[in-house]
Design a protein around this motif. Sequence first.
Motif, short mmCIF file in Angstrom:
data_model
loop_
_atom_site.label_atom_id
_atom_site.label_comp_id
_atom_site.label_asym_id
_atom_site.label_seq_id
_atom_site.Cartn_x
_atom_site.Cartn_y
_atom_site.Cartn_z
N PRO A 125 57.44 14.71 -29.52
CA PRO A 125 57.36 15.41 -30.81
C PRO A 125 57.01 14.46 -31.97
O PRO A 125 57.33 13.28 -31.93
CB PRO A 125 58.77 15.97 -31.00
CG PRO A 125 59.41 15.94 -29.67
CD PRO A 125 58.78 14.81 -28.93
N TYR A 126 56.37 15.01 -32.98
CA TYR A 126 56.01 14.23 -34.17
C TYR A 126 57.22 13.53 -34.76
O TYR A 126 57.18 12.37 -35.13
CB TYR A 126 55.38 15.13 -35.26
CG TYR A 126 54.02 15.65 -34.93
CD1 TYR A 126 52.94 14.78 -34.80
CD2 TYR A 126 53.80 17.00 -34.76
CE1 TYR A 126 51.67 15.26 -34.51
CE2 TYR A 126 52.54 17.48 -34.46
CZ TYR A 126 51.48 16.61 -34.33
OH TYR A 126 50.23 17.08 -34.05
N GLN B 272 56.82 15.40 -20.53
CA GLN B 272 56.82 16.28 -21.70
C GLN B 272 56.02 15.65 -22.83
O GLN B 272 55.72 14.46 -22.79
CB GLN B 272 58.26 16.54 -22.16
CG GLN B 272 59.17 17.09 -21.09
CD GLN B 272 58.70 18.44 -20.57
OE1 GLN B 272 58.28 19.29 -21.34
NE2 GLN B 272 58.75 18.63 -19.26
N HIS B 273 55.75 16.43 -23.85
CA HIS B 273 55.09 15.87 -25.04
C HIS B 273 56.12 15.12 -25.87
O HIS B 273 57.32 15.33 -25.75
CB HIS B 273 54.41 16.98 -25.86
CG HIS B 273 55.38 17.84 -26.60
ND1 HIS B 273 56.09 18.86 -26.01
CD2 HIS B 273 55.76 17.82 -27.91
CE1 HIS B 273 56.86 19.44 -26.90
NE2 HIS B 273 56.69 18.83 -28.08
N ARG C 232 53.12 20.30 -32.48
CA ARG C 232 54.23 19.89 -31.61
C ARG C 232 54.33 18.38 -31.45
O ARG C 232 55.43 17.84 -31.45
CB ARG C 232 54.10 20.54 -30.24
CG ARG C 232 54.21 22.05 -30.34
CD ARG C 232 54.33 22.73 -29.02
NE ARG C 232 53.28 22.32 -28.10
CZ ARG C 232 53.18 22.74 -26.87
NH1 ARG C 232 54.06 23.57 -26.39
NH2 ARG C 232 52.20 22.35 -26.09
N GLY C 233 53.23 17.69 -31.22
CA GLY C 233 53.29 16.25 -31.00
C GLY C 233 52.12 15.77 -30.16
O GLY C 233 51.03 16.35 -30.21
#
Length: 152
Positions: A82-83, A79-80, A131-132
């Motif tokens: 997140p910021y 997954q990405h 999103r990041g």
Amino acid sequence: MSKERSAAIVSPEARIRAAQVFTLPEILPAHTRIVLDVQARLALLLTLNEGEATPLVRSFQLTPSATRVFLALLQAYPQHCPYQTLVSVLYPVALDTPVWEPSVRPIRRALRSLAPILRVFGLDVVALRGRGYLLVSATRLSSVPGQHRTAL
């Protein structure tokens, strides 16, 4: 208490400091591993080709912030990341609604220092707008929808 048993008991703090091994299916070959030692700020790329007895090892020293960002990206895969997660690893003290630019600059700095190492590992980081960041294979960079290559 036997020596083996006491060695198996690890506190949560020690687990964070211990080296962690990551396999990244789909973006790294099956026989390749990334070892990240957060305490030593050391990233290792281990490759064991079939038929060879000893692995090929490449090691890289990281900055403290690059180490924390790399760990967060590896833990988030596939997954990405997140910021807000990246901000929290750089600033462990809780920030209430961080101001965007001052929060993102240290992340970008850490990613810039991490970029040459990621290239050697065959990886890249893409920014997912709003999103990041996401770890991807450097050779498959164009297959991520809605991605923007970071200015590394």
